[in-house]
Scaffold this motif. Structure first.
Motif, PDB file in Angstrom:
ATOM      1  N   ASN A 115       0.909  -1.140  -0.043  1.00 31.14           N
ATOM      2  CA  ASN A 115       0.115  -0.043  -0.030  1.00 31.14           C
ATOM      3  C   ASN A 115       0.855   1.188  -0.180  1.00 31.14           C
ATOM      4  O   ASN A 115       0.312   2.393   0.192  1.00 31.14           O
ATOM      5  N   LYS A 292      -5.589   8.533  -5.490  1.00 29.73           N
ATOM      6  CA  LYS A 292      -6.503   7.810  -6.037  1.00 29.73           C
ATOM      7  C   LYS A 292      -6.553   6.275  -5.088  1.00 29.73           C
ATOM      8  O   LYS A 292      -7.419   5.459  -5.046  1.00 29.73           O
ATOM      9  N   LYS A 293      -5.252   5.938  -4.768  1.00 29.67           N
ATOM     10  CA  LYS A 293      -5.073   4.758  -3.706  1.00 29.67           C
ATOM     11  C   LYS A 293      -5.903   4.846  -2.823  1.00 29.67           C
ATOM     12  O   LYS A 293      -6.657   3.929  -2.201  1.00 29.67           O
ATOM     13  N   GLU A 296      -9.595   4.582  -3.415  1.00 30.42           N
ATOM     14  CA  GLU A 296      -9.787   3.141  -3.742  1.00 30.42           C
ATOM     15  C   GLU A 296     -10.121   2.243  -2.509  1.00 30.42           C
ATOM     16  O   GLU A 296     -10.870   1.467  -2.360  1.00 30.42           O
ATOM     17  N   ASP A 299     -13.441   3.019  -0.995  1.00 32.09           N
ATOM     18  CA  ASP A 299     -14.647   2.671  -1.998  1.00 32.09           C
ATOM     19  C   ASP A 299     -15.106   4.283  -2.234  1.00 32.09           C
ATOM     20  O   ASP A 299     -16.383   4.159  -2.237  1.00 32.09           O
ATOM     21  N   GLN A 301     -15.594   7.067  -5.213  1.00 34.16           N
ATOM     22  CA  GLN A 301     -15.352   7.311  -6.452  1.00 34.16           C
ATOM     23  C   GLN A 301     -15.057   8.831  -6.788  1.00 34.16           C
ATOM     24  O   GLN A 301     -15.910   9.622  -6.737  1.00 34.16           O
ATOM     25  N   LYS A 329     -14.753  11.643   1.803  1.00 31.67           N
ATOM     26  CA  LYS A 329     -15.677  10.211   2.267  1.00 31.67           C
ATOM     27  C   LYS A 329     -16.563  10.398   3.435  1.00 31.67           C
ATOM     28  O   LYS A 329     -17.752  10.316   3.218  1.00 31.67           O
TER      29      LYS A 329
END
Length: 453
Positions: A115, A292-293, A296, A299, A301, A329
């Motif tokens: 990671n 972006k990681k 991801e 979860d 978008q 988020k």
């Protein structure tokens, strides 16, 4: 108003009309609250679950406070209690653990090599950490002297650039592949605190057994032992025992070891036995990959445009990058809104303000200098010529010039002194710093404290 229920109806009306509260957020979180009582300028509300309570406080506490101020005409403290299963008795707030929303993976599992986002700023440090983590593996291609080359391995660089991630990744990898090995990860501060307790309770043997029998000893922020003679003495002997036994030592520091003031020369000499590698702020491509990681993992978008805004605005701190994604988020969960450029810009502004260091004012400089020389800021501005006060005054002039870039006329006005003497005092300090190592260390500490806080 006749009752607290009436007050709360006005509060609901205020929140419903507030532009910062979305309709889904209002319906899901605020409207489900129940009024309980108003007592000693504390407004008590009831929530049906701890999750609802925490979510509402995290997202809407400031709005609710504003609403109560509008309804009552005076400020109140806000307490949200959790109703028990029978909906009759509330759970006392002192029993409730308040936690910010956490959408991240378990820390131990997320801080792995898999990671970790590599880039030009950290690829060398990453490679060295991989080598250290696998030095006990059976691998004929591995150089025979790997154990010596990377021992100790010291990673240095500013806060928030991934040093701790690399340390925890080594720990995770070694424990996974070699559970028989004793791996110790700690911080410089924890090392100090443990030693203090061991000395206090006359139990240093147990302390020695713990640290001097490790197969891997990893200490985060080793610079914290600087200036603490007893701690350095203990670390020196621990280092020697482990190094001589061929055990691995990994350390991190916020600056290059050679620049850590008040660190014993014999420790610096031991540090030079291995490899020192720096990590620097990530470039744009690496920052984009980090954003972006993280999205991801959560979860979430995120469009390329939103990710790009984050990567362009936050340039020097990985924790701030990840914190921004975390907060976006949270907002999507609380408000049911999709991530947007405007949402990202709002969060970025908050993150930057939260992490922006306090302004280095003249008063801060005078207070910091005064504390270092056991005088007061008023003493520095006074006409008192006592030796320690006179020295503190000269150092203040030097720091005001170096850190604030003030002119001698400006400094003279601040200190109520003739500006013509400022030049002389400044040059005196410059000359003394070249010859007086202890004074230089003190001044360096003053400047570091000003910039760090």
């Amino acid at each position: 108003m006749d009752s607290f229920n009436d007050v709360f109806q006005d509060v609901l009306k205020y929140c419903r009309n507030c532009k910062s509260v979305s309709e889904p957020g209002y319906n899901k979180w605020i409207r489900t609250l129940e009024p309980y009582k108003l007592e000693n300028n504390v407004a008590y509300l009831l929530a049906d679950s701890e999750f609802t309570r925490n979510t509402t406080l995290n997202a809407y506490e400031s709005v609710l406070r504003e609403a109560f101020l509008d309804a009552l005409g005076f400020e109140v403290d806000l307490k949200i209690l959790v109703k028990s299963k029978d909906n009759m008795v509330e759970k006392d707030e002192s029993e409730i653990e308040v936690k910010a929303a956490d959408f991240s993976e378990d820390a131990k599992n997320s801080l792995t090599f898999e990671n970790f986002i590599k880039g030009k700023s950290n690829d060398l440090a990453y490679a060295f950490c991989i080598a250290v983590a696998h030095k006990n593996d059976e691998n004929d291609e591995k150089p025979k002297d790997t154990n010596k080359i990377f021992n100790p391995l010291i990673i240095y660089g500013d806060s928030g650039l991934g040093k701790t991630h690399l340390m925890k990744a080594i720990e995770h990898e070694v424990k996974k592949n070699h559970p028989e090995l004793k791996v110790i990860y700690t911080t410089g501060e924890s090392f100090i605190n443990e030693l203090v307790k061991a000395i206090e309770f006359k139990n240093t043997i147990k302390f020695h057994d713990k640290y001097r029998n490790a197969d891997y000893l990893m200490v985060d922020d080793i610079q914290t032992i600087a200036g603490k003679e007893r701690m350095q003495e203990e670390f020196f002997h621990t280092f020697n025992d482990l190094y001589n036994a061929g055990k691995q030592i990994v350390l991190t520091s916020d600056i290059a070891p050679s620049k850590i003031s008040k660190l014993q020369d014999r420790i610096l000499t031991r540090f030079s036995l291995g490899v020192q590698v720096d990590v620097t702020p990530p470039d744009f491509e690496t920052r984009m990959a980090i954003v972006k990681k993280k999205a991801e993992v959560l979860d979430l978008q995120l469009s390329d445009n939103v990710a790009r805004i984050i990567a362009e605005k936050i340039k020097t701190n990985i924790r701030q990058l990840e914190g921004t994604v975390n907060k976006i988020k949270a907002l999507t969960v609380y408000t049911n809104e999709s991530p947007s450029i405007s949402m990202a810009q709002r969060v970025i502004k908050e993150i930057i303000i939260e992490n922006h260091p306090a302004e280095i004012t003249v008063d801060r400089i005078l207070q910091e200098v005064a504390a270092a020389f056991d005088v007061t800021a008023e003493d520095i501005k006074s006409s008192n010529r006592r030796a320690n006060i006179s020295l503190a005054r000269k150092i203040a002039i030097y720091v005001l010039k170096e850190v604030k870039g003030m002119t001698y006329i400006q400094i003279g006005k601040e200190l109520n002194k003739n500006h013509s003497t400022m030049t002389i005092h400044y040059q005196d300090v410059v000359d003394n710093l070249k010859e007086n190592k202890q004074l230089k260390e003190t001044v360096d500490d003053i400047i570091k404290n000003l910039k760090d806080n």
